[in-house]
Scaffold this motif. Structure first.
Motif, PDB file in Angstrom:
ATOM      1  N   UNK A  93      32.677  51.446  37.734  1.00  0.00           N
ATOM      2  CA  UNK A  93      34.006  51.923  37.358  1.00  0.00           C
ATOM      3  C   UNK A  93      35.057  50.842  37.634  1.00  0.00           C
ATOM      4  N   UNK A  94      35.937  50.633  36.691  1.00  0.00           N
ATOM      5  CA  UNK A  94      37.007  49.643  36.845  1.00  0.00           C
ATOM      6  C   UNK A  94      37.966  50.098  37.945  1.00  0.00           C
ATOM      7  N   UNK A  95      38.631  49.135  38.562  1.00  0.00           N
ATOM      8  CA  UNK A  95      39.449  49.407  39.752  1.00  0.00           C
ATOM      9  C   UNK A  95      40.584  50.400  39.498  1.00  0.00           C
ATOM     10  N   UNK A  96      41.229  50.303  38.358  1.00  0.00           N
ATOM     11  CA  UNK A  96      42.364  51.187  38.079  1.00  0.00           C
ATOM     12  C   UNK A  96      41.901  52.640  37.990  1.00  0.00           C
ATOM     13  N   UNK A  97      40.808  52.834  37.273  1.00  0.00           N
ATOM     14  CA  UNK A  97      40.250  54.180  37.160  1.00  0.00           C
ATOM     15  C   UNK A  97      39.741  54.662  38.521  1.00  0.00           C
ATOM     16  N   UNK A 133      40.632  44.927  46.356  1.00  0.00           N
ATOM     17  CA  UNK A 133      39.973  43.633  46.169  1.00  0.00           C
ATOM     18  C   UNK A 133      39.352  43.535  44.777  1.00  0.00           C
ATOM     19  N   UNK A 134      38.703  44.622  44.363  1.00  0.00           N
ATOM     20  CA  UNK A 134      38.093  44.668  43.038  1.00  0.00           C
ATOM     21  C   UNK A 134      39.161  44.506  41.950  1.00  0.00           C
ATOM     22  N   UNK A 135      40.297  45.192  42.117  1.00  0.00           N
ATOM     23  CA  UNK A 135      41.376  45.115  41.132  1.00  0.00           C
ATOM     24  C   UNK A 135      41.973  43.726  41.013  1.00  0.00           C
ATOM     25  N   UNK A 136      42.060  43.020  42.125  1.00  0.00           N
ATOM     26  CA  UNK A 136      42.567  41.639  42.100  1.00  0.00           C
ATOM     27  C   UNK A 136      41.564  40.731  41.385  1.00  0.00           C
ATOM     28  N   UNK A 175      43.782  42.869  37.444  1.00  0.00           N
ATOM     29  CA  UNK A 175      44.623  44.034  37.135  1.00  0.00           C
ATOM     30  C   UNK A 175      45.716  44.212  38.187  1.00  0.00           C
ATOM     31  N   UNK A 176      45.342  44.037  39.469  1.00  0.00           N
ATOM     32  CA  UNK A 176      46.302  44.196  40.550  1.00  0.00           C
ATOM     33  C   UNK A 176      46.903  42.843  40.932  1.00  0.00           C
ATOM     34  N   UNK A 177      48.103  42.897  41.458  1.00  0.00           N
ATOM     35  CA  UNK A 177      48.850  41.694  41.860  1.00  0.00           C
ATOM     36  C   UNK A 177      48.064  40.892  42.900  1.00  0.00           C
TER      37      UNK A 177
END
Length: 198
Positions: free
Chosen positions: A76-80, A137-140, A144-146
């Motif tokens: 699953x992607x970080x945002x979801x 960490x995954x989102x970075x 996707x994440x700052x």
């Protein structure tokens, strides 16, 4: 499951019902023994004291909470995943509200040494915080994440927001049902907006 583990688990199951019926202070080891259909001495053999028994319930509760979050799909992607974690947290709260109320009541009692109680609370907090650390960490990594986020502080901030909401529910005598879907949609959007890459 071995017989000793089955007996221990059965006592814990009976204890949670007794605590739910009467609260921590009013629940005696005799009451738990009667509910479990075992001798009081057997309960003391497994747990030493009512406080130790309750601490075992807290540890089991933390483990169940951790297991429920581990079930998140690794793909699953970080945002979801961020949205799912918040949804799962609140679903877990709703499904375990009675125990959470008992836990807070126990935490505020003077019977157990403060250090042991505080460590139990920290354990729950750290477990939850680590889940958000991994998600951030995954989102970075996904872009996707700052990337300038202080991951630890951001995770702490998110957990504090959710725990603050939980305290409000308990202290003000509210129910999880008092918060509708729009509230949580806005909460998730607010959290996510602050961590997105600009």
């Amino acid at each position: 499951m071995k017989e000793n583990e089955q007996t221990r688990s059965h006592i814990l199951d009976s204890a949670i019902h007794s605590f739910a019926d009467s609260g921590y202070q009013a629940t005696s080891m005799s009451k738990i023994a009667k509910k479990a259909g075992v001798s009081k001495s057997l309960i003391f053999w497994y747990f030493e004291s009512k406080s130790k028994l309750f601490e075992s319930l807290v540890d089991r509760f933390v483990a169940q909470c951790a297991i429920s979050f581990v079930r998140l799909d690794a793909k699953t992607k970080s945002l979801e995943k961020m949205h799912e974690i918040i949804d799962m947290y609140w679903a877990f709260v709703k499904n375990n509200m009675e125990f959470i109320r008992i836990f807070m009541n126990w935490f505020l009692q003077a019977e157990t040494k403060e250090k042991r109680k505080t460590e139990r609370l920290r354990k729950i907090h750290r477990s939850f915080e680590e889940i958000f650390v991994q998600c951030l960490q995954l989102g970075i990594e996904e872009g996707i994440f700052d990337e300038n986020l202080n991951i630890q502080n951001t995770a702490l901030s998110i957990v504090s927001s959710l725990e603050g909401l939980l305290v409000q529910v308990i202290m003000l005598g509210q129910s999880p049902e008092d918060f509708d879907e729009t509230f949580f949609k806005n909460l998730k959007q607010s959290i996510v907006h602050g961590i997105m890459k600009r």
